[in-house]
Design an enzyme around this catalytic site. Structure first.
Site, PDB file in Angstrom:
ATOM      1  N   GLU A   1      38.918   0.281  35.148  1.00 51.29           N
ATOM      2  CA  GLU A   1      38.287  -0.279  36.354  1.00 51.29           C
ATOM      3  C   GLU A   1      39.313  -0.916  37.272  1.00 51.29           C
ATOM      4  O   GLU A   1      40.473  -1.116  36.888  1.00 51.29           O
ATOM      5  CB  GLU A   1      37.228  -1.304  35.945  1.00 51.29           C
ATOM      6  CG  GLU A   1      37.790  -2.410  35.061  1.00 51.29           C
ATOM      7  CD  GLU A   1      37.142  -3.760  35.282  1.00 51.29           C
ATOM      8  OE1 GLU A   1      37.270  -4.281  36.398  1.00 51.29           O
ATOM      9  OE2 GLU A   1      36.536  -4.287  34.331  1.00 51.29           O
TER      10      GLU A   1
ATOM     11  N   LYS B   1      31.127 -11.547  28.051  1.00 52.90           N
ATOM     12  CA  LYS B   1      31.704 -12.880  28.280  1.00 52.90           C
ATOM     13  C   LYS B   1      30.702 -13.957  27.860  1.00 52.90           C
ATOM     14  O   LYS B   1      29.509 -13.833  28.135  1.00 52.90           O
ATOM     15  CB  LYS B   1      32.069 -13.044  29.757  1.00 52.90           C
ATOM     16  CG  LYS B   1      33.085 -12.022  30.230  1.00 52.90           C
ATOM     17  CD  LYS B   1      33.322 -12.108  31.716  1.00 52.90           C
ATOM     18  CE  LYS B   1      34.283 -11.024  32.180  1.00 52.90           C
ATOM     19  NZ  LYS B   1      33.618  -9.749  32.492  1.00 52.90           N
TER      20      LYS B   1
END
Length: 305
Positions: A27, A162
């Protein structure tokens, strides 16, 4: 459907795919929004180097002047790194307008999966995925990454979600949408900066071949969507869960106080956590991306075999 107007695949990536050589998608949000220049460019180029050292071809994906670019050049990576936050953080909803206007965009997990699928790449290595945000039962703040995993046939290798997120609800969402969550060498979902979260994955698989074989079965059976492979941060870079969670709670409280929401939330929290930890969280972030790149190359090789 002629996509050449909107899609640009580098000659190296095209040749690798045509010859059934392993390719790993990467990405670009981590370049423009993940860390400061020049560290962002150095990290991106090192990730590509690691993939090459492990026998695969890297394909960094970004939107450059209105084209989904699969296999960015070092010059394009430098351009994204220098432009930084001025580059639009592009999710699925942003693609039509960015491509129409001929603008730049940094691809999130969602748009990297889209670009990879359009080019025919099956494996994508990243840092962590987005998920269900804390308090989503009232805000409805759920990352588009989860919806993309439910519909796009790309394997995503990450260090879990996360821990700024609601990990339990994130797993529930993935289960409802039929996305297998694999723990690479672990039965517990890693939580990005730490190796453990207290939540179980669906299955533990211990070799790149096992992961590749399971994904091949999914593709052969025409089962929609991707697969999430969670790869714990290496032991020596893992942070103390109590310490990092205390900093995350502090960052979330400040985020709420300032009224930050939507796509600004994650970059704000990561930046705040980095400051609270004196840069330790950024070091951990870089190491877990390197670790996922290594595994991505090995799985991509196994998939080609």
């Amino acid at each position: 459907m002629n996509l050449s107007k909107y899609l640009s695949v580098s000659p190296e990536v095209q040749e690798a795919l045509a010859a059934n050589k392993p390719v790993v998608a990467l990405e670009s949000t981590i370049i423009s929004h993940g860390m400061p220049y020049p560290q962002n460019v150095e990290t991106a180029l090192n990730v590509e180097k690691i993939i090459r050292e492990n026998g695969a071809v890297p394909a960094t994906i970004a939107i450059i002047q209105g084209k989904i670019t699969v296999g960015c050049t070092p010059e394009q990576i430098e351009y994204l790194g220098k432009k930084g936050l001025a580059v639009t953080k592009a999710s699925r909803r942003d693609l039509p307008v960015l491509l129409m206007r001929g603008e730049d965009g940094a691809t999130t997990v969602t748009t990297t999966m889209i670009g990879a699928a359009l080019a025919g790449i099956r494996v994508f290595a990243t840092g962590g995925i987005g998920g269900v945000h804390r308090g989503a039962e009232t805000t409805m703040d759920i990352s588009a990454d989860l919806e993309e995993l439910a519909q796009t046939p790309v394997m995503v290798i990450c260090a879990g979600a996360k821990s700024i997120l609601d990990l339990g609800l994130t797993l529930e969402y993935l289960e409802t949408h039929g996305v297998p969550v694999i723990g690479y060498g672990t039965e517990e979902l890693p939580a990005f900066y730490t190796r453990s979260s207290g939540f179980k994955v669906d299955y533990r698989l211990d070799t790149p071949k096992e992961v590749a074989d399971a994904f091949k079965v999914k593709l052969d059976c025409g089962l929609q969507g991707g697969m999430l492979v969670t790869n714990p941060i290496p032991e020596e870079y893992s942070m103390d869960p109590d310490y990092i969670n205390k900093n995350i709670d502090e960052a979330i409280a400040e985020c709420e106080k300032l009224g930050i929401h939507g796509k600004q939330t994650t970059p704000y929290l990561l930046d705040k956590i980095q400051k609270l930890t004196g840069g330790d969280s950024l070091k951990a972030n870089i190491q877990l991306v390197f670790n996922n790149a290594r595994l991505g190359a090995k799985i991509a090789k196994a998939l080609c075999e």
